[in-house]
Write a protein that holds these residues in place. Structure first.
Motif, PDB file in Angstrom:
ATOM      1  N   GLY A  97       0.608  -1.041  -0.138  1.00  0.00           N
ATOM      2  CA  GLY A  97       0.099  -0.018  -0.047  1.00  0.00           C
ATOM      3  C   GLY A  97       1.108   1.480   0.012  1.00  0.00           C
ATOM      4  O   GLY A  97       0.477   2.055  -0.704  1.00  0.00           O
ATOM      5  N   CYS A  98       1.955   1.298   0.845  1.00  0.00           N
ATOM      6  CA  CYS A  98       2.753   2.406   0.795  1.00  0.00           C
ATOM      7  C   CYS A  98       3.459   2.618  -0.435  1.00  0.00           C
ATOM      8  O   CYS A  98       3.769   3.972  -0.830  1.00  0.00           O
ATOM      9  N   LEU A  99       3.845   1.649  -1.041  1.00  0.00           N
ATOM     10  CA  LEU A  99       4.411   1.716  -2.462  1.00  0.00           C
ATOM     11  C   LEU A  99       3.779   2.369  -3.437  1.00  0.00           C
ATOM     12  O   LEU A  99       3.994   3.103  -4.416  1.00  0.00           O
ATOM     13  N   VAL A 100       2.390   2.355  -3.468  1.00  0.00           N
ATOM     14  CA  VAL A 100       1.253   2.908  -4.052  1.00  0.00           C
ATOM     15  C   VAL A 100       1.260   4.283  -3.580  1.00  0.00           C
ATOM     16  O   VAL A 100       1.177   5.291  -4.523  1.00  0.00           O
ATOM     17  N   LEU A 101       0.865   4.446  -2.324  1.00  0.00           N
ATOM     18  CA  LEU A 101       0.603   5.837  -1.865  1.00  0.00           C
ATOM     19  C   LEU A 101       1.565   6.809  -1.864  1.00  0.00           C
ATOM     20  O   LEU A 101       1.436   8.083  -2.226  1.00  0.00           O
ATOM     21  N   ARG A 102       2.818   6.423  -1.912  1.00  0.00           N
ATOM     22  CA  ARG A 102       4.107   7.336  -2.062  1.00  0.00           C
ATOM     23  C   ARG A 102       4.009   8.165  -3.590  1.00  0.00           C
ATOM     24  O   ARG A 102       4.639   9.218  -3.809  1.00  0.00           O
ATOM     25  N   HIS A 103       3.375   7.672  -4.478  1.00  0.00           N
ATOM     26  CA  HIS A 103       2.877   8.133  -5.820  1.00  0.00           C
ATOM     27  C   HIS A 103       1.931   9.038  -5.954  1.00  0.00           C
ATOM     28  O   HIS A 103       1.344   9.793  -7.052  1.00  0.00           O
ATOM     29  N   LYS A 104       1.039   9.035  -4.868  1.00  0.00           N
ATOM     30  CA  LYS A 104      -0.331   9.864  -4.763  1.00  0.00           C
ATOM     31  C   LYS A 104       0.061  11.186  -4.253  1.00  0.00           C
ATOM     32  O   LYS A 104       1.216  11.235  -3.644  1.00  0.00           O
ATOM     33  N   PRO A 105      -0.578  12.147  -4.557  1.00  0.00           N
ATOM     34  CA  PRO A 105      -0.504  13.483  -4.074  1.00  0.00           C
ATOM     35  C   PRO A 105      -0.228  13.493  -2.524  1.00  0.00           C
ATOM     36  O   PRO A 105      -0.898  12.766  -1.807  1.00  0.00           O
ATOM     37  N   PRO A 106       0.551  14.293  -1.911  1.00  0.00           N
ATOM     38  CA  PRO A 106       0.960  14.060  -0.632  1.00  0.00           C
ATOM     39  C   PRO A 106      -0.213  14.478   0.290  1.00  0.00           C
ATOM     40  O   PRO A 106       0.028  14.004   1.565  1.00  0.00           O
ATOM     41  N   HIS A 107      -1.232  15.108  -0.052  1.00  0.00           N
ATOM     42  CA  HIS A 107      -2.255  15.046   0.900  1.00  0.00           C
ATOM     43  C   HIS A 107      -3.177  13.932   1.063  1.00  0.00           C
ATOM     44  O   HIS A 107      -3.861  14.045   1.865  1.00  0.00           O
ATOM     45  N   MET A 108      -2.988  12.978   0.075  1.00  0.00           N
ATOM     46  CA  MET A 108      -3.756  11.797   0.307  1.00  0.00           C
ATOM     47  C   MET A 108      -3.193  10.926   1.402  1.00  0.00           C
ATOM     48  O   MET A 108      -1.963  10.533   1.642  1.00  0.00           O
TER      49      MET A 108
END
Ligand code: C2E
Ligand code: CA
Ligand code: CA
Ligand code: CA
Length: 275
Positions: A97-108
């Protein structure tokens, strides 16, 4: 039958023996899936009900069986708990999940579910932090969900765990609210950030006076305690208008999106770049 999703044995009768066989099959599938890293998060968007914007995701575990079919958490989570695999499962879902989240905008943000059995895991906080550091995700972007039932059953352990995680900057949500029997003391003594109203109440909004009242009262109570509210299981526009009307901040449900696989490209590229 592969494509049906959720059921990988086509012909089984609901007898005791068959149930035991399926349980053993799931446990062995789960063990090999953990080794091969075939346990993964599906992501369901969480929406700001005022602006309609996606503010983050809930990571929901799925297990890819060896025949390619998809196993669902309502079936494999209890088995993971009984067979001592829940902590490994959690860490695998968190890492991916974190490997995906780190490419999302930082407010997400990303929400992840904690089993009641993990509340007394002394290593959990350190393991979570190690994964956040390794993947470069700020702790404030992670939201750990603890169910109301788990809280009531293990209040002391929940208290200690929540305090520890909060100290690290991780956010905490109280999940499936309305299905357990927590008291005001439970709610006010723990520093939760959000309360998630269980989907069973949201599903009955509009047809059932009692559900309307419960959802409105719970939202007011949460706001008085300084918590934000997420309604889960939003399936139609009437739910949204009602929830907006009572000031419920966030929503999640099939209306906005079903849990779905993250696009694999970025994650695969990352894995290639890391070696
Ligand atoms: P949950 O935490 O309450 O997650 C929400 C569940 O409701 C998800 O089911 C989601 O697909 C479903 N849902 C979302 N929107 C709607 C809607 O509009 N209508 C309806 N009818 N359902 C909706 P899912 O993914 O099958 O997960 C079931 C449960 O399994 C979760 O309930 C959670 O308790 C547990 N679970 C899932 N992943 C994990 C995990 O990694 N660790 C642990 N310990 N438990 C997990
Ligand atoms: Ca949840
Ligand atoms: Ca929930
Ligand atoms: Ca639930």
């Amino acid at each position: 039958d592969k494509d049906k999703g959720g059921v990988s044995i086509s012909f089984y009768e609901p007898g005791m023996e068959e149930a035991a066989k399926r349980r053993a099959m799931i446990e062995s599938e789960l063990r090999s899936a953990l080794i091969d890293e075939r346990v993964e998060p599906y992501f369901q968007p969480i929406i700001d009900l005022e602006t309609g914007e996606v503010i983050g995701f809930e990571a929901l575990a799925r297990c890819r069986a060896s025949d390619g079919s998809l196993l669902m958490p309502d079936e494999f989570i209890p088995i993971a708990e009984q067979s001592g695999l829940i902590s490994r499962l959690f860490l695998q879902v968190l890492k991916k999940g974190c490997l995906v989240l780190r490419h999302k905008p930082p407010h997400m943000t990303m929400a992840i579910n904690l089993s009641s059995l993990q509340l007394s895991d002394d290593w959990l906080a350190e393991q979570i932090l190690a994964i956040l550091t390794e993947t470069g995700v700020a702790p404030g972007r992670l939201e750990v969900e603890i169910t109301e039932t788990a809280l009531v059953a293990n209040f002391e352990a929940a208290h200690a765990m929540v305090t520890k995680l909060k100290r690290q900057g991780i956010r905490i949500s109280l999940d499936d609210f309305g299905t357990g029997y927590s008291s005001l003391r439970h709610l006010s003594e723990l520093p939760f950030d959000k309360l998630k109203i269980d989907k069973s109440f949201v599903a009955r909004l509009g047809n059932d006076e009692a559900s309307d009242t419960i959802v409105r009262t719970v939202t007011t109570l949460a706001h008085n305690l300084g918590l934000k509210v997420t309604a889960e299981g939003i399936e139609d526009d009437a739910h949204v208008s009602f929830l907006q009307g009572i000031g419920c901040e966030y929503g999640q449900g099939f209306l906005y999106g079903r849990p779905a696989e993250a696009s694999r490209r970025r994650v695969t590229e990352d894995a290639a770049n890391e070696d």
